[in-house]
Design a protein around this motif. Structure first.
Motif, PDB file in Angstrom:
ATOM      1  N   VAL A  79       0.889  -1.233  -0.022  1.00  0.00           N
ATOM      2  CA  VAL A  79      -0.110   0.069  -0.129  1.00  0.00           C
ATOM      3  C   VAL A  79       1.027   1.116  -0.098  1.00  0.00           C
ATOM      4  O   VAL A  79       1.603   1.371   1.135  1.00  0.00           O
ATOM      5  CB  VAL A  79      -0.810   0.079   1.145  1.00  0.00           C
ATOM      6  CG1 VAL A  79      -1.784   1.221   1.391  1.00  0.00           C
ATOM      7  CG2 VAL A  79      -1.799  -1.221   1.262  1.00  0.00           C
ATOM      8  N   GLN A  80       0.717   2.258  -1.002  1.00  0.00           N
ATOM      9  CA  GLN A  80       1.739   3.171  -1.179  1.00  0.00           C
ATOM     10  C   GLN A  80       1.207   4.533  -0.225  1.00  0.00           C
ATOM     11  O   GLN A  80       0.064   4.823  -0.120  1.00  0.00           O
ATOM     12  CB  GLN A  80       1.721   3.941  -2.561  1.00  0.00           C
ATOM     13  CG  GLN A  80       2.665   4.784  -3.086  1.00  0.00           C
ATOM     14  CD  GLN A  80       2.516   5.383  -4.228  1.00  0.00           C
ATOM     15  OE1 GLN A  80       2.576   4.384  -5.334  1.00  0.00           O
ATOM     16  NE2 GLN A  80       2.289   6.744  -4.487  1.00  0.00           N
ATOM     17  N   LEU A  81       2.369   4.630   0.434  1.00  0.00           N
ATOM     18  CA  LEU A  81       2.098   5.925   1.625  1.00  0.00           C
ATOM     19  C   LEU A  81       2.617   7.247   0.687  1.00  0.00           C
ATOM     20  O   LEU A  81       1.955   8.341   1.134  1.00  0.00           O
ATOM     21  CB  LEU A  81       2.855   5.592   2.634  1.00  0.00           C
ATOM     22  CG  LEU A  81       2.574   4.440   3.602  1.00  0.00           C
ATOM     23  CD1 LEU A  81       3.460   4.398   4.854  1.00  0.00           C
ATOM     24  CD2 LEU A  81       1.132   4.490   3.960  1.00  0.00           C
ATOM     25  N   ALA A  82       3.929   7.136   0.161  1.00  0.00           N
ATOM     26  CA  ALA A  82       4.529   8.241  -0.537  1.00  0.00           C
ATOM     27  C   ALA A  82       5.296   7.904  -1.522  1.00  0.00           C
ATOM     28  O   ALA A  82       5.859   6.910  -1.679  1.00  0.00           O
ATOM     29  CB  ALA A  82       5.153   8.947   0.684  1.00  0.00           C
ATOM     30  N   LEU A  83       5.482   9.117  -2.401  1.00  0.00           N
ATOM     31  CA  LEU A  83       6.204   9.146  -3.686  1.00  0.00           C
ATOM     32  C   LEU A  83       7.007  10.319  -3.728  1.00  0.00           C
ATOM     33  O   LEU A  83       6.345  11.354  -3.827  1.00  0.00           O
ATOM     34  CB  LEU A  83       5.561   8.709  -4.771  1.00  0.00           C
ATOM     35  CG  LEU A  83       6.198   8.588  -6.281  1.00  0.00           C
ATOM     36  CD1 LEU A  83       6.698   7.169  -6.081  1.00  0.00           C
ATOM     37  CD2 LEU A  83       5.048   8.752  -7.274  1.00  0.00           C
ATOM     38  N   PHE A  84       8.395  10.149  -3.803  1.00  0.00           N
ATOM     39  CA  PHE A  84       9.145  11.560  -3.794  1.00  0.00           C
ATOM     40  C   PHE A  84      10.479  11.353  -4.369  1.00  0.00           C
ATOM     41  O   PHE A  84      11.098  10.190  -4.438  1.00  0.00           O
ATOM     42  CB  PHE A  84       9.440  12.297  -2.158  1.00  0.00           C
ATOM     43  CG  PHE A  84       9.785  11.231  -1.324  1.00  0.00           C
ATOM     44  CD1 PHE A  84      11.344  11.217  -1.125  1.00  0.00           C
ATOM     45  CD2 PHE A  84       9.009  10.593  -0.393  1.00  0.00           C
ATOM     46  CE1 PHE A  84      11.916  10.208  -0.339  1.00  0.00           C
ATOM     47  CE2 PHE A  84       9.814   9.583   0.395  1.00  0.00           C
ATOM     48  CZ  PHE A  84      11.134   9.429   0.634  1.00  0.00           C
ATOM     49  N   PRO A  85      11.279  12.558  -5.087  1.00  0.00           N
ATOM     50  CA  PRO A  85      12.407  12.304  -5.705  1.00  0.00           C
ATOM     51  C   PRO A  85      13.546  12.308  -4.447  1.00  0.00           C
ATOM     52  O   PRO A  85      13.316  12.890  -3.404  1.00  0.00           O
ATOM     53  CB  PRO A  85      12.392  13.835  -6.261  1.00  0.00           C
ATOM     54  CG  PRO A  85      11.445  14.720  -5.754  1.00  0.00           C
ATOM     55  CD  PRO A  85      10.357  13.766  -5.136  1.00  0.00           C
ATOM     56  N   CYS A  86      14.323  11.261  -4.666  1.00  0.00           N
ATOM     57  CA  CYS A  86      15.323  10.886  -3.771  1.00  0.00           C
ATOM     58  C   CYS A  86      16.593  10.560  -4.284  1.00  0.00           C
ATOM     59  O   CYS A  86      16.964   9.795  -4.995  1.00  0.00           O
ATOM     60  CB  CYS A  86      15.047   9.828  -2.842  1.00  0.00           C
ATOM     61  SG  CYS A  86      16.032   9.452  -1.618  1.00  0.00           S
ATOM     62  N   SER A  87      17.728  11.832  -4.077  1.00  0.00           N
ATOM     63  CA  SER A  87      19.119  11.467  -4.530  1.00  0.00           C
ATOM     64  C   SER A  87      20.320  11.773  -3.514  1.00  0.00           C
ATOM     65  O   SER A  87      21.420  11.622  -3.795  1.00  0.00           O
ATOM     66  CB  SER A  87      19.471  12.127  -5.916  1.00  0.00           C
ATOM     67  OG  SER A  87      19.388  13.907  -5.562  1.00  0.00           O
ATOM     68  N   SER A  88      19.625  11.876  -2.172  1.00  0.00           N
ATOM     69  CA  SER A  88      20.654  11.731  -1.305  1.00  0.00           C
ATOM     70  C   SER A  88      20.123  11.613   0.054  1.00  0.00           C
ATOM     71  O   SER A  88      18.883  11.470   0.370  1.00  0.00           O
ATOM     72  CB  SER A  88      20.982  13.438  -1.040  1.00  0.00           C
ATOM     73  OG  SER A  88      19.926  14.133  -0.487  1.00  0.00           O
ATOM     74  N   PRO A  89      20.864  11.299   1.168  1.00  0.00           N
ATOM     75  CA  PRO A  89      20.198  10.732   2.399  1.00  0.00           C
ATOM     76  C   PRO A  89      19.415  11.978   3.112  1.00  0.00           C
ATOM     77  O   PRO A  89      18.317  11.135   3.750  1.00  0.00           O
ATOM     78  CB  PRO A  89      21.447  10.613   3.332  1.00  0.00           C
ATOM     79  CG  PRO A  89      22.955  10.383   2.333  1.00  0.00           C
ATOM     80  CD  PRO A  89      22.377  11.075   0.955  1.00  0.00           C
TER      81      PRO A  89
END
Length: 393
Positions: A79-89
């Protein structure tokens, strides 16, 4: 709400809370995506879209429960909670921390984080899982004053992080243990076929329980038992528990109603409909025990017989064989004779039937000596296989 975080989540346990619409993903063995999509359409969920390695769909709480209970070919439902760009800690931590975890997990509950990475700047799955866990427990501590513990073996909530091409998807795993863990197979023989793959094979044959089905090399009986579950209209998840049962918003009334509905539609199998044969008496003992645990004692029958002794009863039916591929069991030179023997048995003993062979070795398949009328691509773990269909006249 930030444009970076599109959150769909179950809410806390409240009787009057509206039933949320959830964005879900059923992870599926490669090659079985279209089968799983058809299963989901039959279950009445919304916006079904098959992709590589799984099927996206939308549903409410009841649809989520129904998918876990009834899906035969999927390995888990997220079940998807969130979707976001991520290229760093820093982006990972911020994106995960933005989710209101205190509405999903209490400090008294336990959690675990699973992680998969592909083509992204962050390349260490252990680090990503740890950073995710830190963001989750920090958010809960800030809201509640204390934090939940980690339990990797049997957590109350399993969080799934998928990072692909620097886009992070955070989901809850509603299944808990993988869906191939039906609860009927306690022991596994040397090279077992997963239950989900066996279900996909049965589905691709088009068999619906109206004619006999036989497996002359049945091993521990996975194909016969999966066929029996289908023909008897038994949900594959009937004898197990699921991750969503520990969630804050678990609706026990809905779940019990779905179980009652399922049990009322089950039916007994006719004598001789499904049979399995093997020369290994230990494997046959396992097969009989697995069938009994699945609820088919006295309904699915197993016989001690070598392949050359196999002779199906009836004028027509489906015969499914999953021989060794030469990848894990047996030497390829020795297996050529076996594949020749399979061809002889199909030609001489199975006239009027339809034969299906699942193999991960197309060179060996040539020794069957018959022309396949259809070829389906399936994956047995990492092994690319073909399900070969033979019309036997």
């Amino acid at each position: 709400m930030s444009e970076k975080n599109h959150i769909l989540r179950p809410g806390p346990r409240q009787a009057q809370r509206p039933d949320p619409k959830m964005t879900c993903f059923a992870a599926v063995p490669r090659g079985a995506e279209e089968i799983a999509a058809h299963e989901l359409e039959q279950l009445g969920v919304g916006e079904v879209a098959a992709g590589r390695g799984g099927v996206a769909f939308t549903c409410n709480r009841e649809g989520l429960y129904r998918a876990n209970l009834w899906l035969r070919t999927a390995s888990r439902v997220l079940v998807q909670l969130a979707l976001f760009p991520c290229s760093s800690p820093e982006e990972l931590y911020a994106g995960v921390h933005a989710i209101p975890w205190q509405e999903l997990i209490t400090p008294a509950m336990t959690l675990a984080v699973d992680c998969s990475l592909r083509d992204s700047a962050l390349t260490h799955s252990g680090f990503v899982a740890l950073k995710t866990k830190d963001a989750v427990v920090d958010r809960i501590r800030e809201a509640c004053g204390s934090r939940p513990s980690v339990d990797t073996a049997a957590p109350d909530v399993r969080i799934n992080v998928h990072l692909s091409k620097n886009v992070c998807t955070v989901s809850l795993d509603s299944s808990g243990d993988a869906l191939d863990r039906r609860g009927y197979r306690l022991e596994r023989n040397e090279a077992p076929m997963r239950e989900t793959l066996a279900a996909a094979v049965v589905a691709l044959t088009g068999w619906d329980g109206s004619i006999p089905l036989a497996d002359p090399m049945c091993g521990s009986g996975t194909i016969p038992v999966e066929a029996a579950l289908l023909a008897a209209r038994v949900p594959p998840g009937l004898k197990r528990s699921f991750g969503f049962e520990r969630w804050q918003d678990f609706d026990e009334r809905v779940w019990k109603r779905l179980l009652r509905e399922a049990e009322s539609g089950m039916q007994r199998l006719p004598l001789g409909l499904i049979t399995g044969y093997d020369r290994d008496s230990r494997a046959l003992a396992l097969a009989a025990r697995n069938a009994a645990l699945a609820g088919f004692e006295g309904q699915v029958h197993f016989f001690h017989a070598a392949l050359e002794e196999f002779r199906p009863e009836g004028d027509k039916g489906v015969v499914i064989i999953n021989p060794p591929y030469g990848k894990r069991l047996g030497d390829e030179d020795e297996l050529r004779e076996l594949y020749c023997q399979i061809g002889d048995v199909l030609k001489k003993r199975c006239r009027g039937w339809t034969g299906f062979i699942l193999t991960g070795n197309l060179e060996l398949a040539k020794y069957i000596g018959l022309k396949a009328s259809r070829r389906y691509v399936l994956f047995n773990g990492p092994i690319e296989c073909r399900l070969l269909k033979y019309e036997l006249y």
